[in-house]
Design an enzyme around this catalytic site. Structure first.
Site, short mmCIF file in Angstrom:
data_model
loop_
_atom_site.label_atom_id
_atom_site.label_comp_id
_atom_site.label_asym_id
_atom_site.label_seq_id
_atom_site.Cartn_x
_atom_site.Cartn_y
_atom_site.Cartn_z
N LYS A 79 0.85 -1.19 0.00
CA LYS A 79 0.00 0.00 0.00
C LYS A 79 0.89 1.24 0.00
O LYS A 79 1.77 1.38 0.85
CB LYS A 79 -0.91 0.02 1.22
CG LYS A 79 -1.86 1.22 1.26
CD LYS A 79 -2.84 1.13 2.42
CE LYS A 79 -2.25 1.56 3.75
NZ LYS A 79 -2.03 3.03 3.84
N ASP B 107 -3.43 4.34 -1.92
CA ASP B 107 -4.35 4.77 -0.85
C ASP B 107 -4.31 6.29 -0.70
O ASP B 107 -3.62 6.81 0.19
CB ASP B 107 -3.95 4.06 0.44
CG ASP B 107 -4.79 4.46 1.64
OD1 ASP B 107 -5.95 4.84 1.44
OD2 ASP B 107 -4.27 4.39 2.77
N LEU B 108 -5.04 7.00 -1.56
CA LEU B 108 -5.04 8.46 -1.51
C LEU B 108 -6.34 9.04 -0.97
O LEU B 108 -6.44 10.24 -0.74
CB LEU B 108 -4.75 9.04 -2.90
CG LEU B 108 -3.40 8.64 -3.52
CD1 LEU B 108 -3.23 9.30 -4.87
CD2 LEU B 108 -2.24 8.97 -2.60
N LYS B 109 -7.36 8.20 -0.80
CA LYS B 109 -8.63 8.60 -0.16
C LYS B 109 -9.19 9.88 -0.77
O LYS B 109 -9.48 10.85 -0.05
CB LYS B 109 -8.43 8.79 1.34
CG LYS B 109 -7.89 7.56 2.08
CD LYS B 109 -7.75 7.86 3.57
CE LYS B 109 -7.23 6.69 4.36
NZ LYS B 109 -5.77 6.42 4.09
N LEU B 110 -9.41 9.91 -2.06
CA LEU B 110 -9.89 11.12 -2.71
C LEU B 110 -11.25 11.54 -2.16
O LEU B 110 -12.15 10.72 -1.97
CB LEU B 110 -9.99 10.92 -4.22
CG LEU B 110 -8.71 10.53 -4.96
CD1 LEU B 110 -8.93 10.57 -6.46
CD2 LEU B 110 -7.54 11.42 -4.57
N HIS B 111 -11.39 12.84 -1.90
CA HIS B 111 -12.63 13.38 -1.34
C HIS B 111 -12.72 14.84 -1.76
O HIS B 111 -12.07 15.71 -1.18
CB HIS B 111 -12.62 13.24 0.19
CG HIS B 111 -13.90 13.68 0.84
ND1 HIS B 111 -14.08 13.63 2.20
CD2 HIS B 111 -15.07 14.17 0.34
CE1 HIS B 111 -15.30 14.05 2.51
NE2 HIS B 111 -15.90 14.40 1.39
N ASP B 112 -13.53 15.11 -2.78
CA ASP B 112 -13.68 16.46 -3.30
C ASP B 112 -14.99 16.51 -4.08
O ASP B 112 -15.76 15.55 -4.05
CB ASP B 112 -12.48 16.82 -4.18
CG ASP B 112 -12.15 18.31 -4.15
OD1 ASP B 112 -13.09 19.13 -4.31
OD2 ASP B 112 -10.97 18.66 -3.97
N PRO C 138 -17.48 16.10 -7.18
CA PRO C 138 -17.47 14.97 -8.13
C PRO C 138 -16.59 15.19 -9.36
O PRO C 138 -15.84 14.29 -9.75
CB PRO C 138 -18.95 14.84 -8.51
CG PRO C 138 -19.68 15.29 -7.29
CD PRO C 138 -18.87 16.42 -6.75
N THR D 40 -13.93 17.10 -9.81
CA THR D 40 -12.50 17.08 -9.47
C THR D 40 -12.01 15.66 -9.24
O THR D 40 -10.94 15.27 -9.72
CB THR D 40 -12.25 17.93 -8.22
OG1 THR D 40 -12.58 19.29 -8.50
CG2 THR D 40 -10.79 17.85 -7.78
N THR E 77 -9.89 3.32 10.90
CA THR E 77 -9.77 2.42 12.06
C THR E 77 -9.17 3.13 13.28
O THR E 77 -9.12 2.54 14.36
CB THR E 77 -8.94 1.18 11.71
OG1 THR E 77 -7.73 1.59 11.06
CG2 THR E 77 -9.71 0.25 10.79
N ARG F 102 -3.33 -6.41 13.97
CA ARG F 102 -2.23 -6.50 14.91
C ARG F 102 -2.08 -7.94 15.40
O ARG F 102 -3.01 -8.48 16.01
CB ARG F 102 -2.47 -5.59 16.14
CG ARG F 102 -2.40 -4.09 15.82
CD ARG F 102 -0.99 -3.68 15.50
NE ARG F 102 -0.85 -2.25 15.29
CZ ARG F 102 -1.00 -1.64 14.13
NH1 ARG F 102 -1.33 -2.34 13.05
NH2 ARG F 102 -0.80 -0.33 14.01
N GLN G 247 -4.22 2.79 16.29
CA GLN G 247 -5.40 2.06 15.82
C GLN G 247 -6.33 1.77 17.00
O GLN G 247 -5.87 1.47 18.10
CB GLN G 247 -4.98 0.74 15.16
CG GLN G 247 -4.06 0.90 13.96
CD GLN G 247 -4.77 1.35 12.70
OE1 GLN G 247 -5.91 1.80 12.75
NE2 GLN G 247 -4.13 1.22 11.57
N ARG H 50 3.09 -1.12 10.54
CA ARG H 50 4.18 -1.05 11.51
C ARG H 50 4.59 -2.38 12.12
O ARG H 50 5.80 -2.55 12.38
CB ARG H 50 3.79 -0.04 12.61
CG ARG H 50 3.91 1.40 12.14
CD ARG H 50 3.25 2.39 13.05
NE ARG H 50 1.79 2.35 12.94
CZ ARG H 50 0.98 3.28 13.45
NH1 ARG H 50 1.48 4.29 14.12
NH2 ARG H 50 -0.33 3.17 13.29
#
Length: 230
Positions: free
Chosen positions: A31, A58-63, A65, A67, A117, A179, A188, A209
């Site tokens: 990732k 994993d960039l979690k786009l949120h803007d 629609p 864009t 999480t 974990r 977490q 980690r």
């Protein structure tokens, strides 16, 4: 994406990442998040692909629609295995994200983050002002994701079973917060072991980690892989 634990490569530089990957002599699922991508960009993605590894970007786009759709058109050309958006952006945004991705790429899976999480139910109520249980909030976002035509969600393993029960086994449940027994929880909150995640219905697990910051990364990975694959 192969059915292997996804290693979260949250390193500060390309050099640290390559030093880590050089320890392995097998194909991995990895990732790449904001920390690395915003510094190194598409060139890093290509170099990891050239090594034969699968990539969850994993960039979690949120803007808005439009864009997000245009951003997905660009990410489509990277030919990664999974990309994601935030389900909080809404159905229209998720539909446009998929449309942008599919303009140039028919194969990359697109999923949506439900609740991080690291988020507690107290934060859900007091900071996000969502006055339901965590499970109800996550399931609501999962329903919207399915309605928008996406391939699955990012959720905690604790919510995977109810999502499977309602939305089916083919709907992806990519679950961070993994974990192994005896390993520090860090930031977490909603966590399980790899074995429990599998039994709860996770389709993919993400581990960072416990592998990347351990004294013996390859051994740690092999132990987690064995626990996951059973």
């Amino acid at each position: 994406m192969r059915n292997l634990p996804i290693i979260a490569l949250d390193f500060k530089s390309k050099e640290e990442l390559n030093t880590f990957l050089d320890q392995f002599n097998e194909p991995l699922c990895v990732k790449i998040g904001m920390e690395l991508f915003y510094q190194t960009g598409p060139a890093l993605i290509k170099s990891i692909k050239d090594r034969g590894h699968d990539i969850f970007l994993d960039l979690k786009l949120h803007d808005i629609p439009n864009t997000v759709s245009k951003a997905m058109e660009g990410l489509a050309r990277l030919d990664v295995d999974i990309v994601n958006v935030h389900a909080a952006g809404g159905t229209k945004m998720m539909e446009e994200a998929k449309k942008g991705l599919r303009k140039y790429n028919a194969n990359t899976k697109i999923i949506a983050v439900t609740q991080l999480t690291s988020t507690t139910e107290k934060q859900l109520h007091e900071e996000q002002n969502i006055q339901t249980t965590m499970q109800e909030a996550v399931l609501n976002y999962a329903r919207l994701t399915k309605k928008a035509g996406l391939d699955g969600v990012v959720c905690s393993p604790l919510e995977a079973k109810m999502i499977t029960d309602e939305l089916g086994t083919d709907f992806m449940k990519v679950t961070p917060g993994i974990r192994p027994k005896g390993v520090a929880q860090n930031d977490q909150q909603r966590i399980t072991t790899p074995e429990d995640a599998k039994s709860l219905g996770s389709t993919h697990i993400v581990v960072g980690r416990p592998i990347t910051q351990g004294d013996h990364p390859v051994e740690s990975y092999q132990n987690i892989k064995e626990s996951w694959l059973g």
